[in-house]
Design a protein around this motif. Sequence first.
Motif, short mmCIF file in Angstrom:
data_model
loop_
_atom_site.label_atom_id
_atom_site.label_comp_id
_atom_site.label_asym_id
_atom_site.label_seq_id
_atom_site.Cartn_x
_atom_site.Cartn_y
_atom_site.Cartn_z
N GLN A 216 0.83 -1.21 0.00
CA GLN A 216 0.00 0.00 0.00
C GLN A 216 0.86 1.26 0.00
O GLN A 216 0.55 2.24 -0.70
CB GLN A 216 -0.94 -0.01 1.21
N GLN A 217 1.95 1.23 0.77
CA GLN A 217 2.87 2.37 0.75
C GLN A 217 3.47 2.55 -0.64
O GLN A 217 3.57 3.67 -1.15
CB GLN A 217 3.99 2.17 1.76
N ALA A 218 3.90 1.43 -1.25
CA ALA A 218 4.53 1.48 -2.56
C ALA A 218 3.59 2.06 -3.61
O ALA A 218 3.99 2.84 -4.47
CB ALA A 218 4.99 0.09 -2.97
N LEU A 219 2.30 1.69 -3.53
CA LEU A 219 1.32 2.19 -4.49
C LEU A 219 1.16 3.71 -4.38
O LEU A 219 0.78 4.37 -5.35
CB LEU A 219 -0.03 1.50 -4.28
N GLY A 220 1.43 4.25 -3.20
CA GLY A 220 1.33 5.69 -3.01
C GLY A 220 2.61 6.45 -3.32
O GLY A 220 2.62 7.68 -3.30
N VAL A 221 3.69 5.73 -3.60
CA VAL A 221 4.99 6.36 -3.80
C VAL A 221 5.51 6.21 -5.22
O VAL A 221 6.08 7.15 -5.79
CB VAL A 221 6.02 5.75 -2.80
N ALA A 222 5.35 5.03 -5.83
CA ALA A 222 5.93 4.76 -7.16
C ALA A 222 5.35 5.69 -8.22
O ALA A 222 4.17 6.07 -8.16
CB ALA A 222 5.69 3.31 -7.55
N GLN A 223 6.16 6.04 -9.20
CA GLN A 223 5.70 6.91 -10.28
C GLN A 223 4.84 6.17 -11.29
O GLN A 223 3.79 6.68 -11.70
CB GLN A 223 6.91 7.50 -11.01
N LYS A 224 5.28 4.96 -11.72
CA LYS A 224 4.61 4.32 -12.84
C LYS A 224 4.03 2.94 -12.53
O LYS A 224 2.97 2.60 -13.05
CB LYS A 224 5.57 4.21 -14.02
N ARG A 225 4.72 2.14 -11.72
CA ARG A 225 4.18 0.81 -11.46
C ARG A 225 4.81 0.19 -10.23
O ARG A 225 5.91 0.54 -9.82
CB ARG A 225 4.36 -0.11 -12.67
N VAL A 226 4.06 -0.76 -9.67
CA VAL A 226 4.54 -1.61 -8.58
C VAL A 226 4.40 -3.04 -9.06
O VAL A 226 3.38 -3.41 -9.66
CB VAL A 226 3.73 -1.39 -7.28
N VAL A 227 5.42 -3.84 -8.83
CA VAL A 227 5.41 -5.24 -9.24
C VAL A 227 5.60 -6.12 -8.01
O VAL A 227 6.51 -5.89 -7.21
CB VAL A 227 6.54 -5.53 -10.26
N VAL A 228 4.73 -7.13 -7.87
CA VAL A 228 4.81 -8.06 -6.75
C VAL A 228 4.97 -9.47 -7.29
O VAL A 228 4.18 -9.94 -8.10
CB VAL A 228 3.55 -7.99 -5.86
N LYS A 229 6.00 -10.15 -6.84
CA LYS A 229 6.23 -11.55 -7.23
C LYS A 229 5.44 -12.44 -6.29
O LYS A 229 5.55 -12.33 -5.06
CB LYS A 229 7.73 -11.88 -7.14
N ARG A 230 4.63 -13.34 -6.86
CA ARG A 230 3.75 -14.18 -6.06
C ARG A 230 3.82 -15.63 -6.55
O ARG A 230 4.12 -15.89 -7.73
CB ARG A 230 2.29 -13.71 -6.18
N PRO A 231 3.51 -16.59 -5.68
CA PRO A 231 3.31 -17.96 -6.16
C PRO A 231 2.18 -17.98 -7.17
O PRO A 231 1.22 -17.20 -7.07
CB PRO A 231 2.93 -18.71 -4.88
N ALA A 232 2.26 -18.86 -8.16
CA ALA A 232 1.32 -18.85 -9.28
C ALA A 232 -0.14 -18.95 -8.83
O ALA A 232 -1.02 -18.34 -9.42
CB ALA A 232 1.66 -19.97 -10.25
N LYS A 233 -0.40 -19.71 -7.77
CA LYS A 233 -1.79 -19.95 -7.36
C LYS A 233 -2.20 -19.15 -6.13
O LYS A 233 -3.31 -19.33 -5.62
CB LYS A 233 -1.99 -21.44 -7.09
N ALA A 234 -1.35 -18.26 -5.66
CA ALA A 234 -1.67 -17.49 -4.46
C ALA A 234 -2.62 -16.33 -4.78
O ALA A 234 -2.69 -15.85 -5.91
CB ALA A 234 -0.40 -16.95 -3.83
N GLU A 235 -3.35 -15.90 -3.76
CA GLU A 235 -4.18 -14.71 -3.90
C GLU A 235 -3.28 -13.48 -4.04
O GLU A 235 -2.13 -13.48 -3.60
CB GLU A 235 -5.06 -14.55 -2.66
N PRO A 236 -3.78 -12.42 -4.66
CA PRO A 236 -3.00 -11.17 -4.71
C PRO A 236 -2.65 -10.71 -3.30
O PRO A 236 -3.42 -10.92 -2.36
CB PRO A 236 -3.94 -10.19 -5.41
N LEU A 237 -1.50 -10.10 -3.17
CA LEU A 237 -1.03 -9.67 -1.86
C LEU A 237 -2.02 -8.70 -1.22
O LEU A 237 -2.40 -7.69 -1.83
CB LEU A 237 0.34 -8.99 -2.00
#
Length: 259
Positions: A216-237
């Motif tokens: 949530q902090q990153a979404l308020g700070v980054a200029q263009k995008r935030v990328v999160v690495k997740r397990p293929a079958k996991a729910e979004p962070l």
Amino acid sequence: MARSPKLCVCACSATLQAPAEALAQRLGLLFCPSSEQAQTAGLYLRYGEHGLALHDGENPQQGPVYADFISGKLGYRKTHGSIRHEAIARAVGLKGGHRPGVLDVTAGLGRDAFILASLGCHVTLLERHPIIHALLEDALHRAQQHPPTAPIIVRMRLKHSEASTYLADLTPAQSPEVIYLDPMYPQRDKSALVKKEMRVFKQLLGEDEDAAQVLQQALGVAQKRVVVKRPAKAEPLGGCRPSHQLMGSSTRMDVYLLG
């Protein structure tokens, strides 16, 4: 939250004793004259053939955990990696001649940051745990002395910081173009190497409980995008739905487009 198990530092030879003692003093850890003594402490740091490595004295058969940018898979990908073949490159927005600046707030052993740096990105790496930071710092130093990797390491800047604190202190002028998160998630990769690292990291770190808050902090700070690495079958962070996803066999990249 980070844990603080009892650790000590040792060296495999007399020539490495001085840097081992200096590291122990810097981290506030006990220095052990021999590896045999260090093993009784459980987890211990050892200067040896791979540089600085983290060992588990209770499970010596599993081998050391260390960061390495010179050999192995990363050495191969340094030579053969491409935007087309690296999902992380597409996720952070590499295309044509564009190489965004990336803030990796969960550096760990630095593998993803090194891939991005090898493709031309300037990457700032944050690592909050002093032991993992020391492993990464040692690996970067060794790679700086290795001519084939030295030009890549120039594009990597390591900082010892909590992600939430670092993000909160950024001014608008310091806002990174891309922020990358790879929260600890033991079930993601079943390879022997990752399982070994996750066992040791869990002893050090416990659960990665603040990852959703950092997103949530990153979404308020980054200029263009935030990328999160997740397990293929996991729910979004944190249940936060991404703009789109890049799927792999065992992992995926959740991409949040901004602005």
